[in-house]
Design a protein around this motif. Sequence first.
Motif, PDB file in Angstrom:
ATOM      1  N   LEU A  94     -37.334  45.280  33.441  1.00 21.35           N
ATOM      2  CA  LEU A  94     -37.478  44.588  34.852  1.00 21.35           C
ATOM      3  C   LEU A  94     -38.876  44.724  35.507  1.00 21.35           C
ATOM      4  O   LEU A  94     -38.962  44.347  36.477  1.00 21.35           O
ATOM      5  CB  LEU A  94     -36.344  45.828  35.486  1.00 21.35           C
ATOM      6  CG  LEU A  94     -36.172  45.768  36.873  1.00 21.35           C
ATOM      7  CD1 LEU A  94     -35.566  44.432  37.411  1.00 21.35           C
ATOM      8  CD2 LEU A  94     -35.209  47.037  37.497  1.00 21.35           C
ATOM      9  N   ASP A  95     -39.726  45.442  34.820  1.00 19.10           N
ATOM     10  CA  ASP A  95     -40.853  45.948  35.477  1.00 19.10           C
ATOM     11  C   ASP A  95     -40.753  46.604  36.813  1.00 19.10           C
ATOM     12  O   ASP A  95     -41.452  46.233  37.665  1.00 19.10           O
ATOM     13  CB  ASP A  95     -41.852  44.638  35.561  1.00 19.10           C
ATOM     14  CG  ASP A  95     -42.258  44.391  34.350  1.00 19.10           C
ATOM     15  OD1 ASP A  95     -42.758  45.024  33.567  1.00 19.10           O
ATOM     16  OD2 ASP A  95     -42.644  43.155  34.068  1.00 19.10           O
ATOM     17  N   ARG A 144     -35.489  40.696  36.322  1.00 17.72           N
ATOM     18  CA  ARG A 144     -36.708  40.580  36.558  1.00 17.72           C
ATOM     19  C   ARG A 144     -37.103  38.855  36.978  1.00 17.72           C
ATOM     20  O   ARG A 144     -37.735  38.496  38.020  1.00 17.72           O
ATOM     21  CB  ARG A 144     -37.802  40.794  35.423  1.00 17.72           C
ATOM     22  CG  ARG A 144     -39.279  40.644  35.777  1.00 17.72           C
ATOM     23  CD  ARG A 144     -39.908  40.847  34.452  1.00 17.72           C
ATOM     24  NE  ARG A 144     -41.406  40.717  34.574  1.00 17.72           N
ATOM     25  CZ  ARG A 144     -42.004  39.618  34.813  1.00 17.72           C
ATOM     26  NH1 ARG A 144     -41.547  38.426  34.638  1.00 17.72           N
ATOM     27  NH2 ARG A 144     -43.314  39.756  35.083  1.00 17.72           N
ATOM     28  N   TYR A 180     -39.571  43.984  45.309  1.00 18.07           N
ATOM     29  CA  TYR A 180     -38.013  43.653  44.694  1.00 18.07           C
ATOM     30  C   TYR A 180     -36.970  43.760  45.849  1.00 18.07           C
ATOM     31  O   TYR A 180     -36.345  42.901  46.036  1.00 18.07           O
ATOM     32  CB  TYR A 180     -37.890  44.586  43.643  1.00 18.07           C
ATOM     33  CG  TYR A 180     -38.482  44.269  42.265  1.00 18.07           C
ATOM     34  CD1 TYR A 180     -38.893  42.713  42.140  1.00 18.07           C
ATOM     35  CD2 TYR A 180     -38.039  44.842  41.316  1.00 18.07           C
ATOM     36  CE1 TYR A 180     -39.440  42.510  40.886  1.00 18.07           C
ATOM     37  CE2 TYR A 180     -38.445  44.644  39.977  1.00 18.07           C
ATOM     38  CZ  TYR A 180     -39.163  43.413  39.861  1.00 18.07           C
ATOM     39  OH  TYR A 180     -39.534  42.870  38.592  1.00 18.07           O
TER      40      TYR A 180
END
Length: 736
Positions: A94-95, A144, A180
Amino acid sequence: MTSQAHRPTPASAPRVSRRGFLAGAGAAAGAFTLGFSFPLPTRAVAQTATPPTAPEVNAWVVIQPDESIIIRIARAEMGQGSLTGLAQLVVEELDGDWDRVRFELVKPGENRRRERVWRDQSTGGSRAIRGSQEYVRMGGAAARAMLVQAAAQGWNVKPEECSVAKGVITHKPSGRSTTYGAVAVAANRIAPPATVALKDPKDWIIAGKPLKRLDTADKLNGSLVYGMDLSLPGMLVAVPKACPVHGGKLASFDATAVSAMRGVKHVLRVDDETVAVVADTFWRAKTALDALPITWNEGPSAAVSSATIAETLRAGLSADTPYIGNKAGDAKGVLTKAGRVVEADYSFPYQNHAPMEVLSATVRWTPERCDAWAPTQVAEAALDAVAAAAGLPVEACEVHTMRIGGSFGRRLVTDYVRMAVLIAKQVPGTPVKMMWTREEDMAQGRFHPVTQCRLRASLDGSGNVEALHMRISGQSIMAYARPSLITANGDPFIFQGLVPDGAEMAIGYTVPNLLIDHAMRNPHVRPGAWRGVNLNQNAVYLECFIDELAHAAGSDPLAFRRKLMANHPKHLAVLEAAAKGIGWGTKPAEGIHRGLAQIMGFGSYVAAAAEVSVSDGKVNIHRIVAATDPGHVVNPQQVEAQIAGSFAYGLSAMLYGECTVKDGRIEQQNFDSYTVLRLDEMPAVEVILMPSGGFWGGVGEPTIAVAAPAVLNAVFAATGRRVRNLPLKNVDLRVS
């Protein structure tokens, strides 16, 4: 779902459609929920949301507007640390920002309602991470991609021009950035990617690192509620007792003798074997149960003892059997003609799981619905058990998954969940917490199976092994627990660590004439999967006997093994690493002696080298060096903790663990008679992690198996005496 931030509540979950379930507390506020469905693992398919107030949930990842990241965990957490490891894998792809990560546990009813998007929820066989690593990583990678796509669309740029670090998306040409949480709502409307690319482990920055566990704080601050701690409004407590002879029946009981005791509400027949007292507190229920007159019909097994079981198994050592686990050449023929044969008989006793948290489950039953709060390793199987016992459709039942205070395989069985439902069904509308006493927990265990083993080998004039016949006689777990898995060749799980090849339990030696077979002998005592299962005794039998052969050949145990392991480089690599770590080939300190062992189990290659001394007949285990190749390591700190813990468990069994049978029943009823390793007896453990990549192995169970044989081989080096029958507490090691 059960969040780390909330205690379970008694509220019944409403029926939820697959498309209409709201994911977590933040869903209505615009949380981004990602999931994916089958087919996998060739691609990770995310499911989109229509308006953000009603996203389609098939969820692994939830990102809320406040930037917090919720990772949903479908496997059981019972102290082994897989919860944190799985979250690391998701967040890596996902980072995301690890400092913002929380978790929720998945309920099996939700899994069923969403067509099992979370897949298998069972946790055993050291499979929690290795069995789900690919598709949870895909979940993170797909999330992501969708979040980056949402940001790129808002900027009217190409997604490939964007980068992500810790949940911050940056458009590299312009320098614009967003988070995000800011694009979560927009991401819900993004079509999921058809395919995703997973990172090469060499590029990991979150996975593969010794990050702190996500589930430590609530253990330290006391907010964690284990199954036996759960309290619901109006709850009663039930304490059961079953026939102490497995397979026996409940003949009768006199409820009138205890019904008037303080706090007692009900005295109930649970099933054909079990009676229970229901009261307002545990102690009052237990006190009444202790006073309850009970008559058992113990049946013919009441005449069984450890001696009669041993006699039955001993006969199996020389009996004919069709059950063959590994065969090469003509071992029997070569042994018949051999001029020099080495032979030894070994045995391994019953073992109890003995977790700190005794078995318990809380159930509220009504004619319309049944909810259970159950610490279980097999959430879906527990749900099926609840529905069957409740007499209700699965859709009308739920198991509220909980963290577990130790299990080691015992909660792979759902007998206690079924029992709790049968009790609560007789007290409709009232939550009833069923708790076993420690004595009942130990008497009604699913014990590590009892076995014996006869090993015969021939050596040629140069000390090379010409032939080896390994006959195992004893109990089959699957014959009791899952008879459908028994084939014309018997129970395949008997031969763990001894099969000729494969990615799971392959033997590490090449012998030109080899026969490993099993004489199935099943006493009445109920067996179960005790941490490490059959790998434990198989490693003792094989690794101690290989040492015996090395001694008979006049060879160094490491050098002797090397000759047999030329075709098994991964087995040999961990053995060499453990030997080097202990200083094999150099002179140890005065009075210190060394031993080696290796095995492959649960997909991993493991070895141990031990240093011990023996004084006044007592073994002192000073140091163990363990080498492990599990393919990949997700959290080195957790792996090291698992290995150290596995040695504590395996050494407890070797030194003290023994359940004996008298009059058909298990004699050891508590820790005064079933001793475990004490803190001052624990050796220093040094862990060598050597992941070679290309496969995923387990870490919770394999190293248990090499603990005992490494120490036993060191004991021989110290005393010249072979210990072939465990536990060591029964062996006089004083050197005359």
